[in-house]
Design an enzyme around this catalytic site. Sequence first.
Site, PDB file in Angstrom:
ATOM      1  N   ASP A  76      44.111  -7.414 150.982  1.00 15.92           N
ATOM      2  CA  ASP A  76      45.065  -8.005 150.057  1.00 15.92           C
ATOM      3  C   ASP A  76      45.684  -9.195 150.784  1.00 15.92           C
ATOM      4  OD1 ASP A  76      46.167  -7.842 147.422  1.00 15.92           O
ATOM      5  OD2 ASP A  76      48.090  -7.370 148.317  1.00 15.92           O
ATOM      6  N   PHE A 164      39.840 -22.630 148.804  1.00 15.17           N
ATOM      7  CA  PHE A 164      40.039 -22.107 147.450  1.00 15.17           C
ATOM      8  C   PHE A 164      41.522 -21.829 147.253  1.00 15.17           C
ATOM      9  CE2 PHE A 164      40.903 -17.552 148.085  1.00 15.17           C
ATOM     10  CZ  PHE A 164      40.529 -17.386 149.408  1.00 15.17           C
ATOM     11  N   GLY A 165      41.871 -21.393 146.052  1.00 14.51           N
ATOM     12  CA  GLY A 165      43.235 -20.941 145.770  1.00 14.51           C
ATOM     13  C   GLY A 165      44.275 -22.001 146.092  1.00 14.51           C
ATOM     14  N   TYR A 166      45.232 -21.658 146.924  1.00 16.29           N
ATOM     15  CA  TYR A 166      46.361 -22.533 147.256  1.00 16.29           C
ATOM     16  C   TYR A 166      46.041 -23.547 148.365  1.00 16.29           C
ATOM     17  CZ  TYR A 166      49.258 -19.351 144.472  1.00 16.29           C
ATOM     18  OH  TYR A 166      49.788 -18.622 143.443  1.00 16.29           O
ATOM     19  N   ARG A 193      42.986 -14.648 157.196  1.00 18.25           N
ATOM     20  CA  ARG A 193      41.821 -13.768 156.991  1.00 18.25           C
ATOM     21  C   ARG A 193      40.986 -13.675 158.274  1.00 18.25           C
ATOM     22  NH1 ARG A 193      40.867 -15.870 152.704  1.00 18.25           N
ATOM     23  NH2 ARG A 193      42.050 -14.335 151.539  1.00 18.25           N
TER      24      ARG A 193
HETATM   25  P1  IMP Z   1      44.430 -10.898 145.752  1.00 18.76           P
HETATM   26  O1  IMP Z   1      43.036 -11.115 145.274  1.00 18.76           O
HETATM   27  O2  IMP Z   1      45.238  -9.994 144.918  1.00 18.76           O
HETATM   28  O3  IMP Z   1      44.479 -10.545 147.216  1.00 18.76           O
HETATM   29  O4  IMP Z   1      45.139 -12.305 145.574  1.00 18.76           O
HETATM   30  C1  IMP Z   1      45.083 -13.271 146.528  1.00 18.76           C
HETATM   31  C2  IMP Z   1      45.839 -14.497 146.046  1.00 18.76           C
HETATM   32  O5  IMP Z   1      46.185 -15.259 147.174  1.00 18.76           O
HETATM   33  C3  IMP Z   1      44.994 -15.398 145.156  1.00 18.76           C
HETATM   34  O6  IMP Z   1      45.802 -16.160 144.295  1.00 18.76           O
HETATM   35  C4  IMP Z   1      44.344 -16.315 146.173  1.00 18.76           C
HETATM   36  O7  IMP Z   1      43.984 -17.563 145.614  1.00 18.76           O
HETATM   37  C5  IMP Z   1      45.461 -16.468 147.199  1.00 18.76           C
HETATM   38  N1  IMP Z   1      44.859 -16.610 148.512  1.00 18.76           N
HETATM   39  C6  IMP Z   1      44.497 -15.623 149.365  1.00 18.76           C
HETATM   40  N2  IMP Z   1      43.927 -16.118 150.443  1.00 18.76           N
HETATM   41  C7  IMP Z   1      43.907 -17.454 150.274  1.00 18.76           C
HETATM   42  C8  IMP Z   1      43.376 -18.503 151.079  1.00 18.76           C
HETATM   43  O8  IMP Z   1      42.776 -18.314 152.135  1.00 18.76           O
HETATM   44  N3  IMP Z   1      43.556 -19.740 150.576  1.00 18.76           N
HETATM   45  C9  IMP Z   1      44.192 -19.994 149.402  1.00 18.76           C
HETATM   46  N4  IMP Z   1      44.658 -19.046 148.604  1.00 18.76           N
HETATM   47  C10 IMP Z   1      44.522 -17.772 149.056  1.00 18.76           C
END
Ligand code: IMP
Length: 212
Positions: A76, A164-166, A193
């Site tokens: 998580d 990805f993501g943020y 990670r």
């Molecule tokens: P989960 O899948 O519930 O763990 O949600 C993870 C959230 O954190 C998602 O919105 C991901 O985009 C964000 N997130 C987790 N790790 C990263 C990363 O390495 N880079 C950018 N966003 C991340």
Amino acid sequence: MKLRLVVATRSQHKMREIREILSDVAGLEILSLDEAGIHYSPEEEKLEPFGTFEENARSKASYFRQRTTLPTVAEDSGLEVDALNGGPGVRTKRFAPGEDLDGEARDRANNAYLLELMAGRPPEERGGRYVCVAALALTPNKIECFRGEVPGQVLEAPRGASGFGYDPVMFHQASHRSFAELTPEEKNALSHRGQAFRAMARALENMGPSQP
Ligand code: IMP
């Protein structure tokens, strides 16, 4: 060590990073959920109702350990911003309003929402961190957690196209770049990670050859 380990995530982005992070661990064979024959079920959406990354990671690891019947690791992860009292934290994935948003549309909405909430804040109030907890379930009753954190600052506008993501809206000060401006190798070397999964790999290596 000789170990088949299921990495229990439905995120292709996370999966790619974790495979790369663990790629030089001798004797470790990584399986995705699909490769382990575990196809998506809607009940997976209910696995992370808790208030901490640890509890949510444990919950996912326990559920998928039962379904796979193989050693399984779940993670998580998310973002903590000091000016938002540690938020969005465990709500990172569903941060922006909009129940039915998913994939890249969800990422874009989350990033825009974060920038909007942080608008007008000076640099010294834009600090935070990415957090990742990897929960390793070698057996159904033994789950061990490994935590990684990396500091970052919320940018005023997106930068970069990697990750990805943020990643486009988070700046890694020591690298003088956003996380989306780092190469995959650079990101994995310093990321939340990378830290969590390398700690898990060290623990596995220290356990010696006789894994279940
Ligand atoms: P989960 O899948 O519930 O763990 O949600 C993870 C959230 O954190 C998602 O919105 C991901 O985009 C964000 N997130 C987790 N790790 C990263 C990363 O390495 N880079 C950018 N966003 C991340």
